[in-house]
Write a protein that holds these residues in place. Structure first.
Motif, PDB file in Angstrom:
ATOM      1  N   MET A   1      22.015 -54.269 -76.917  1.00 45.79           N
ATOM      2  CA  MET A   1      21.649 -52.878 -76.728  1.00 45.79           C
ATOM      3  C   MET A   1      22.382 -52.325 -75.505  1.00 45.79           C
ATOM      4  SD  MET A   1      17.856 -51.339 -76.564  1.00 45.79           S
ATOM      5  CE  MET A   1      17.496 -50.392 -75.137  1.00 45.79           C
ATOM      6  N   SER A   2      22.980 -51.169 -75.645  1.00 46.02           N
ATOM      7  CA  SER A   2      23.726 -50.592 -74.525  1.00 46.02           C
ATOM      8  C   SER A   2      22.786 -49.820 -73.606  1.00 46.02           C
ATOM      9  CB  SER A   2      24.829 -49.676 -75.048  1.00 46.02           C
ATOM     10  OG  SER A   2      24.270 -48.649 -75.831  1.00 46.02           O
ATOM     11  N   ARG A   3      23.128 -49.858 -72.349  1.00 46.01           N
ATOM     12  CA  ARG A   3      22.326 -49.162 -71.341  1.00 46.01           C
ATOM     13  C   ARG A   3      22.872 -47.767 -71.108  1.00 46.01           C
ATOM     14  NH1 ARG A   3      22.056 -51.985 -65.872  1.00 46.01           N
ATOM     15  NH2 ARG A   3      24.269 -52.027 -66.201  1.00 46.01           N
ATOM     16  N   GLN A   4      21.965 -46.807 -70.940  1.00 45.10           N
ATOM     17  CA  GLN A   4      22.372 -45.452 -70.613  1.00 45.10           C
ATOM     18  C   GLN A   4      22.461 -45.325 -69.095  1.00 45.10           C
ATOM     19  OE1 GLN A   4      19.572 -42.234 -71.452  1.00 45.10           O
ATOM     20  NE2 GLN A   4      21.291 -40.957 -72.088  1.00 45.10           N
ATOM     21  N   ILE A   5      23.516 -44.678 -68.647  1.00 40.74           N
ATOM     22  CA  ILE A   5      23.737 -44.430 -67.221  1.00 40.74           C
ATOM     23  C   ILE A   5      23.696 -42.929 -66.985  1.00 40.74           C
ATOM     24  CG2 ILE A   5      25.368 -44.657 -65.301  1.00 40.74           C
ATOM     25  CD1 ILE A   5      24.102 -47.323 -66.272  1.00 40.74           C
ATOM     26  N   PHE A   6      22.992 -42.525 -65.940  1.00 38.98           N
ATOM     27  CA  PHE A   6      22.945 -41.120 -65.538  1.00 38.98           C
ATOM     28  C   PHE A   6      23.810 -40.932 -64.299  1.00 38.98           C
ATOM     29  CE2 PHE A   6      18.400 -40.339 -67.291  1.00 38.98           C
ATOM     30  CZ  PHE A   6      18.910 -40.162 -68.562  1.00 38.98           C
ATOM     31  N   GLN A   7      24.634 -39.903 -64.335  1.00 37.64           N
ATOM     32  CA  GLN A   7      25.376 -39.486 -63.143  1.00 37.64           C
ATOM     33  C   GLN A   7      24.558 -38.379 -62.497  1.00 37.64           C
ATOM     34  OE1 GLN A   7      29.713 -38.863 -63.244  1.00 37.64           O
ATOM     35  NE2 GLN A   7      29.274 -36.812 -62.427  1.00 37.64           N
ATOM     36  N   LEU A   8      24.066 -38.655 -61.284  1.00 36.97           N
ATOM     37  CA  LEU A   8      23.217 -37.719 -60.554  1.00 36.97           C
ATOM     38  C   LEU A   8      23.949 -37.161 -59.348  1.00 36.97           C
ATOM     39  CD1 LEU A   8      19.880 -39.764 -60.332  1.00 36.97           C
ATOM     40  CD2 LEU A   8      20.491 -38.045 -62.031  1.00 36.97           C
ATOM     41  N   PRO A  26      21.088 -46.456 -63.714  1.00 39.54           N
ATOM     42  CA  PRO A  26      20.588 -46.767 -65.052  1.00 39.54           C
ATOM     43  C   PRO A  26      19.425 -45.849 -65.440  1.00 39.54           C
ATOM     44  CG  PRO A  26      20.952 -48.788 -63.820  1.00 39.54           C
ATOM     45  CD  PRO A  26      21.092 -47.647 -62.847  1.00 39.54           C
ATOM     46  N   GLY A  27      19.472 -45.318 -66.647  1.00 40.03           N
ATOM     47  CA  GLY A  27      18.405 -44.446 -67.128  1.00 40.03           C
ATOM     48  C   GLY A  27      17.068 -45.149 -67.219  1.00 40.03           C
ATOM     49  N   ASP A 101      17.634 -31.716 -54.059  1.00 36.49           N
ATOM     50  CA  ASP A 101      17.816 -31.238 -55.428  1.00 36.49           C
ATOM     51  C   ASP A 101      18.614 -32.289 -56.177  1.00 36.49           C
ATOM     52  OD1 ASP A 101      16.582 -28.717 -54.924  1.00 36.49           O
ATOM     53  OD2 ASP A 101      18.441 -28.039 -53.979  1.00 36.49           O
ATOM     54  N   LEU A 102      18.123 -32.702 -57.338  1.00 38.27           N
ATOM     55  CA  LEU A 102      18.812 -33.688 -58.162  1.00 38.27           C
ATOM     56  C   LEU A 102      19.214 -33.042 -59.479  1.00 38.27           C
ATOM     57  CD1 LEU A 102      16.566 -35.345 -56.368  1.00 38.27           C
ATOM     58  CD2 LEU A 102      17.489 -37.231 -57.662  1.00 38.27           C
ATOM     59  N   LEU A 103      20.455 -33.241 -59.855  1.00 42.96           N
ATOM     60  CA  LEU A 103      21.005 -32.716 -61.098  1.00 42.96           C
ATOM     61  C   LEU A 103      21.575 -33.877 -61.892  1.00 42.96           C
ATOM     62  CD1 LEU A 103      22.131 -30.514 -63.036  1.00 42.96           C
ATOM     63  CD2 LEU A 103      24.122 -30.387 -61.503  1.00 42.96           C
ATOM     64  N   VAL A 104      21.163 -33.999 -63.155  1.00 40.93           N
ATOM     65  CA  VAL A 104      21.758 -34.989 -64.043  1.00 40.93           C
ATOM     66  C   VAL A 104      23.034 -34.354 -64.592  1.00 40.93           C
ATOM     67  CG1 VAL A 104      21.466 -36.466 -66.068  1.00 40.93           C
ATOM     68  CG2 VAL A 104      19.479 -35.890 -64.650  1.00 40.93           C
ATOM     69  N   GLU A 105      24.166 -34.739 -63.990  1.00 37.81           N
ATOM     70  CA  GLU A 105      25.443 -34.138 -64.373  1.00 37.81           C
ATOM     71  C   GLU A 105      25.975 -34.683 -65.691  1.00 37.81           C
ATOM     72  OE1 GLU A 105      27.655 -32.990 -60.267  1.00 37.81           O
ATOM     73  OE2 GLU A 105      27.729 -35.119 -60.817  1.00 37.81           O
ATOM     74  N   ASP A 106      25.666 -35.950 -65.977  1.00 37.74           N
ATOM     75  CA  ASP A 106      26.193 -36.572 -67.184  1.00 37.74           C
ATOM     76  C   ASP A 106      25.318 -37.757 -67.554  1.00 37.74           C
ATOM     77  OD1 ASP A 106      27.887 -36.964 -69.330  1.00 37.74           O
ATOM     78  OD2 ASP A 106      29.634 -37.545 -68.134  1.00 37.74           O
ATOM     79  N   ALA A 107      25.425 -38.167 -68.799  1.00 40.83           N
ATOM     80  CA  ALA A 107      24.752 -39.372 -69.293  1.00 40.83           C
ATOM     81  C   ALA A 107      25.725 -40.063 -70.235  1.00 40.83           C
ATOM     82  CB  ALA A 107      23.460 -39.014 -70.012  1.00 40.83           C
ATOM     83  N   PHE A 108      25.888 -41.366 -70.062  1.00 44.15           N
ATOM     84  CA  PHE A 108      26.859 -42.094 -70.881  1.00 44.15           C
ATOM     85  C   PHE A 108      26.450 -43.560 -70.965  1.00 44.15           C
ATOM     86  CE2 PHE A 108      28.397 -41.556 -66.563  1.00 44.15           C
ATOM     87  CZ  PHE A 108      28.628 -42.866 -66.148  1.00 44.15           C
ATOM     88  N   THR A 109      27.153 -44.295 -71.813  1.00 46.05           N
ATOM     89  CA  THR A 109      26.879 -45.719 -71.995  1.00 46.05           C
ATOM     90  C   THR A 109      27.504 -46.503 -70.847  1.00 46.05           C
ATOM     91  OG1 THR A 109      26.872 -45.428 -74.377  1.00 46.05           O
ATOM     92  CG2 THR A 109      27.173 -47.668 -73.576  1.00 46.05           C
ATOM     93  N   ALA A 110      26.763 -47.472 -70.348  1.00 47.29           N
ATOM     94  CA  ALA A 110      27.225 -48.307 -69.232  1.00 47.29           C
ATOM     95  C   ALA A 110      28.512 -49.039 -69.600  1.00 47.29           C
ATOM     96  CB  ALA A 110      26.152 -49.320 -68.854  1.00 47.29           C
TER      97      ALA A 110
END
Length: 181
Positions: A1-8, A26-27, A101-110
């Motif tokens: 299973m792939s992990r989701q990564i958030f760019q904050l 990691p999400g 202030d936190l912004l989730v700029e992107d979400a992608f697979t690790a």
């Protein structure tokens, strides 16, 4: 299973010039782990209480006396609460009231060979603890910028010779994130 990564992007509110960090997280992290990411990424010392506000709900360490109505951050996963484009807030030190202030700029697979969390970028040093929030920090910067100010030497002694408000080292922040988060 792939992990989701958030760019904050984590930005310290009310501070100019801007103090910010861009981190990969990691999400699946719970908010207590994200708290550690903010602490080590920004440069805080984790000496004070904190809370998150996400869509009007407060999260943090439950208050045994029940004075603060917080949802338990240990039970709250980042990927269950936010997604790409989400904005939310983190407050540190209820006396100085440092808002982030936190912004989730992107979400992608690790990436399989990458280690997370990591720090990609940022600007400027985190303010020293206990300076009185954004207003106190502005006053501190003004005193440090003026060698003729009557409080310059005392203020420099208090924050230390190594404190440079313009300095930030993303590699060092990344090392701290991987070690402590």
């Amino acid at each position: 299973m792939s992990r989701q990564i958030f760019q904050l992007k984590i930005s310290l509110a009310g501070v100019r010039p801007a103090v910010w960090r861009r981190v990969l997280v990691p999400g699946g992290y719970t908010l207590d782990r994200l708290h550690r990411v903010v602490q080590h990424g920004m440069g805080w010392r984790d000496c004070h209480l904190h809370s998150f506000e996400i869509e009007g709900r407060q999260y943090g360490e439950p208050d045994p006396d029940g004075e603060l109505a917080l949802h338990d951050e240990l039970d709250a996963r980042l990927d269950a609460l936010v997604g790409k484009g989400s904005r939310f807030h983190y407050t540190y030190d209820f006396g100085d009231w440092w808002e982030h202030d936190l912004l989730v700029e992107d979400a992608f697979t690790a990436e399989p060979d990458e280690r997370y969390p990591s720090c990609l970028d940022g600007e400027r040093a985190c303010p020293p603890e206990g300076v009185g929030g954004a207003v106190g920090y502005r006053a501190l910067l003004a005193v440090l910028a003026d060698p003729g100010h009557p409080e310059h030497a005392e203020t420099r002694d208090r924050v230390g010779d190594r404190f440079d408000p313009a300095a930030f080292d993303a590699d060092r922040a990344g090392t701290l994130l991987r070690r402590f988060c």
